[in-house]
Design a protein around this motif. Structure first.
Motif, mmCIF file in Angstrom:
data_model
loop_
_atom_site.group_PDB
_atom_site.id
_atom_site.type_symbol
_atom_site.label_atom_id
_atom_site.label_comp_id
_atom_site.label_asym_id
_atom_site.label_seq_id
_atom_site.Cartn_x
_atom_site.Cartn_y
_atom_site.Cartn_z
ATOM 1 N N VAL A 249 9.991 -3.722 -7.755
ATOM 2 C CA VAL A 249 9.831 -3.662 -6.308
ATOM 3 C C VAL A 249 8.448 -4.070 -5.818
ATOM 4 N N ALA A 250 7.398 -3.478 -6.376
ATOM 5 C CA ALA A 250 6.068 -3.689 -5.817
ATOM 6 C C ALA A 250 5.637 -5.152 -5.911
ATOM 7 N N GLN A 251 5.785 -5.752 -7.094
ATOM 8 C CA GLN A 251 5.404 -7.156 -7.225
ATOM 9 C C GLN A 251 6.383 -8.059 -6.495
ATOM 10 N N GLU A 252 7.642 -7.696 -6.469
ATOM 11 C CA GLU A 252 8.635 -8.492 -5.752
ATOM 12 C C GLU A 252 8.235 -8.668 -4.287
ATOM 13 N N ILE A 253 7.793 -7.582 -3.668
ATOM 14 C CA ILE A 253 7.398 -7.654 -2.263
ATOM 15 C C ILE A 253 6.197 -8.576 -2.093
ATOM 16 N N CYS A 254 5.183 -8.389 -2.934
ATOM 17 C CA CYS A 254 3.975 -9.223 -2.808
ATOM 18 C C CYS A 254 4.280 -10.694 -3.086
ATOM 19 N N THR A 255 5.139 -10.961 -4.052
ATOM 20 C CA THR A 255 5.490 -12.347 -4.357
ATOM 21 C C THR A 255 6.262 -12.981 -3.208
ATOM 22 N N LEU A 256 7.201 -12.250 -2.643
ATOM 23 C CA LEU A 256 7.953 -12.778 -1.505
ATOM 24 C C LEU A 256 7.026 -13.109 -0.344
ATOM 25 N N ILE A 257 6.074 -12.242 -0.083
ATOM 26 C CA ILE A 257 5.130 -12.499 1.003
ATOM 27 C C ILE A 257 4.328 -13.760 0.721
ATOM 28 N N ARG A 258 3.849 -13.897 -0.508
ATOM 29 C CA ARG A 258 3.020 -15.057 -0.850
ATOM 30 C C ARG A 258 3.825 -16.355 -0.779
ATOM 31 N N VAL A 259 5.040 -16.331 -1.292
ATOM 32 C CA VAL A 259 5.868 -17.529 -1.312
ATOM 33 C C VAL A 259 6.293 -17.933 0.096
ATOM 34 N N HIS A 260 6.703 -16.956 0.879
ATOM 35 C CA HIS A 260 7.235 -17.279 2.203
ATOM 36 C C HIS A 260 6.148 -17.517 3.242
ATOM 37 N N SER A 261 4.911 -17.288 2.883
ATOM 38 C CA SER A 261 3.834 -17.637 3.799
ATOM 39 C C SER A 261 3.594 -19.144 3.816
ATOM 40 N N ILE A 293 6.910 -11.147 8.400
ATOM 41 C CA ILE A 293 7.159 -11.658 7.051
ATOM 42 C C ILE A 293 7.017 -10.537 6.031
ATOM 43 N N ALA A 294 5.959 -9.746 6.164
ATOM 44 C CA ALA A 294 5.736 -8.643 5.234
ATOM 45 C C ALA A 294 6.841 -7.604 5.338
ATOM 46 N N GLN A 295 7.256 -7.292 6.562
ATOM 47 C CA GLN A 295 8.319 -6.298 6.739
ATOM 48 C C GLN A 295 9.631 -6.785 6.158
ATOM 49 N N ALA A 296 9.935 -8.059 6.369
ATOM 50 C CA ALA A 296 11.174 -8.607 5.831
ATOM 51 C C ALA A 296 11.176 -8.571 4.305
ATOM 52 N N ALA A 297 10.034 -8.858 3.694
ATOM 53 C CA ALA A 297 9.939 -8.811 2.239
ATOM 54 C C ALA A 297 10.157 -7.389 1.726
ATOM 55 N N LEU A 308 21.821 -1.650 -5.853
ATOM 56 C CA LEU A 308 22.030 -1.224 -7.235
ATOM 57 C C LEU A 308 22.394 0.252 -7.346
ATOM 58 N N GLY A 309 22.195 1.003 -6.248
ATOM 59 C CA GLY A 309 22.532 2.423 -6.249
ATOM 60 C C GLY A 309 21.353 3.363 -6.134
ATOM 61 N N GLY A 310 20.152 2.822 -5.942
ATOM 62 C CA GLY A 310 18.958 3.651 -5.863
ATOM 63 C C GLY A 310 18.466 3.849 -4.449
ATOM 64 N N ASP A 311 17.521 4.757 -4.297
ATOM 65 C CA ASP A 311 16.918 4.952 -2.980
ATOM 66 C C ASP A 311 15.464 5.373 -3.136
ATOM 67 N N GLY A 312 14.750 5.358 -2.005
ATOM 68 C CA GLY A 312 13.335 5.674 -1.984
ATOM 69 C C GLY A 312 12.646 4.890 -0.892
ATOM 70 N N GLY A 313 11.354 4.590 -1.088
ATOM 71 C CA GLY A 313 10.614 3.877 -0.058
ATOM 72 C C GLY A 313 9.308 3.323 -0.580
ATOM 73 N N ILE A 314 8.648 2.543 0.284
ATOM 74 C CA ILE A 314 7.352 1.944 -0.078
ATOM 75 C C ILE A 314 6.399 2.022 1.109
ATOM 76 N N ILE A 315 5.101 1.964 0.790
ATOM 77 C CA ILE A 315 4.075 1.715 1.789
ATOM 78 C C ILE A 315 3.408 0.404 1.425
ATOM 79 N N LEU A 316 2.871 -0.277 2.434
ATOM 80 C CA LEU A 316 2.350 -1.624 2.216
ATOM 81 C C LEU A 316 1.213 -1.894 3.188
#
Length: 356
Positions: A249-261, A293-297, A308-316
């Protein structure tokens, strides 16, 4: 998604020194029906204390790394959270602690898992980052390393709490799962941007009640529970760790932000290149990363967890200082503060004042 589309206020002024910090104390089935007004006030005060500690360091010109550690240490010492003192119990009745930290400047990172005598695991994680050639240490070896670094230890009694003992007893007596007694994932974390434009992230946890066989969740896993990169964002996660690991999750978000910028990275000036880095080092992306862009990621990654069946949250936090949240649970203990005067904490799923 409940908790999605929780955007920061107006972007921070580009031409002024800026800083930003966000914290969390866990996510889960956190509703008003499960909480008394007195307990709600106690959690809000604890979150505000941690937020204030980190914000003061940033406002005084301190580093993002120092700010997140100051915030996390206070939550590790508070028995209301599942980290440090107040950590949940393993099946065998022990408290096993995990933590990780990452510097967005050079992506140096440190992590520990399965330690039982370290008072503040986040501080040991940072020592792994700065004083060893490794990233991830576990159990006895991590504690042996701690002994060489003047890290404060504590006896088992320091970590013990009656509510966590009762939770373990219920799991065993009623043959329940951890999710039946842990209505929230009490992992704590912080992310920050300092006035020098550097990002940092850290996470600390006691794991899940009645965990067995040396189970490790996402909190100490770089890229799953913690990630920071000056080019894109800093993230700390809380939730059902197995799913956060599977999504990364954590790297996925940062990578999506970097790529989609869709921007080429800016190369550091020579005096900005981290020590020991011999090649040209990409510091950041030019221009602004829009909060949308960051929120969408963030929402995309959390949707993947949910699918996948999980739950939780993130801060960014982004390099522009946008402090965002995304969670698919009923609530998340959270807070944020910025150099623009934002200072707020929240618990339940409703939108914070001033958010879009």
């Amino acid at each position: 998604m409940l908790g999605g589309q929780v955007l920061a206020q107006d972007a921070l002024a580009v031409d002024s020194p800026k800083w930003s910090i966000a914290i969390h104390g866990g996510a889960g089935t956190i509703t008003r029906e499960r909480m008394t007004p007195e307990l709600e006030a106690q959690y809000e005060a604890a979150l505000q204390n941690a937020l204030d500690a980190g914000a003061k360091i940033l406002a005084d010109g301190g580093s993002a790394l120092d700010a997140i550690q100051a915030a996390i240490v206070l939550m590790e010492d508070d028995p209301k959270f599942n980290a440090g003192r107040g950590a949940v119990y393993t099946w065998d009745g022990a408290n096993e602690l995990d933590a990780s930290i990452m510097d967005g400047r050079d992506r140096s990172a440190g992590a520990v898992t399965g330690v039982t005598s370290i008072k503040n695991p986040i501080l040991l994680a940072d020592k792994v980052r700065t004083e060893s050639v490794h990233v991830f240490l576990s159990g006895k070896g991590a504690e042996e390393f701690a002994a060489t670094q003047d890290i404060e230890t504590a006896e088992p009694e320091w970590f013990e709490t009656e509510s966590r003992k009762r939770a373990l007893e219920r799991v065993k007596a009623e043959q329940l799962s951890a999710l039946d007694v842990d209505h929230k994932f009490g992992t704590v974390g912080a992310v920050a941007l300092d006035q020098d434009g550097n990002l940092a992230a850290g996470t600390s946890t006691g794991g899940m009640t009645a965990k067995r066989w040396g189970r490790i969740g996402d909190a100490p896993v770089i890229g799953a529970g913690t990630y920071a990169d000056n080019r894109s964002c800093a993230v700390s996660a809380t939730g059902w760790g197995e799913y956060f690991i599977r999504v990364g999750v954590a790297q996925e978000i940062c990578t999506l932000i970097r790529v989609h910028s869709s921007r080429e990275p800016v190369i550091c000036d020579e005096d900005q290149i981290p020590s020991g880095t011999e090649r040209a080092y990409p510091c950041r992306l030019p221009g602004n990363i829009e909060p949308e862009i960051a929120q969408a990621a963030a929402d995309y990654a959390m949707d993947e967890v949910q699918a996948l069946g999980g739950d939780g949250g993130i801060i960014l936090v982004t390099p522009e200082g946008h402090a965002l949240y995304s969670f698919n649970t009923a609530g998340m203990y959270r807070g944020r503060a910025t150099s623009e005067g934002v200072n707020e904490v929240a618990i339940f799923g409703e939108v914070l004042a001033g958010e879009e």
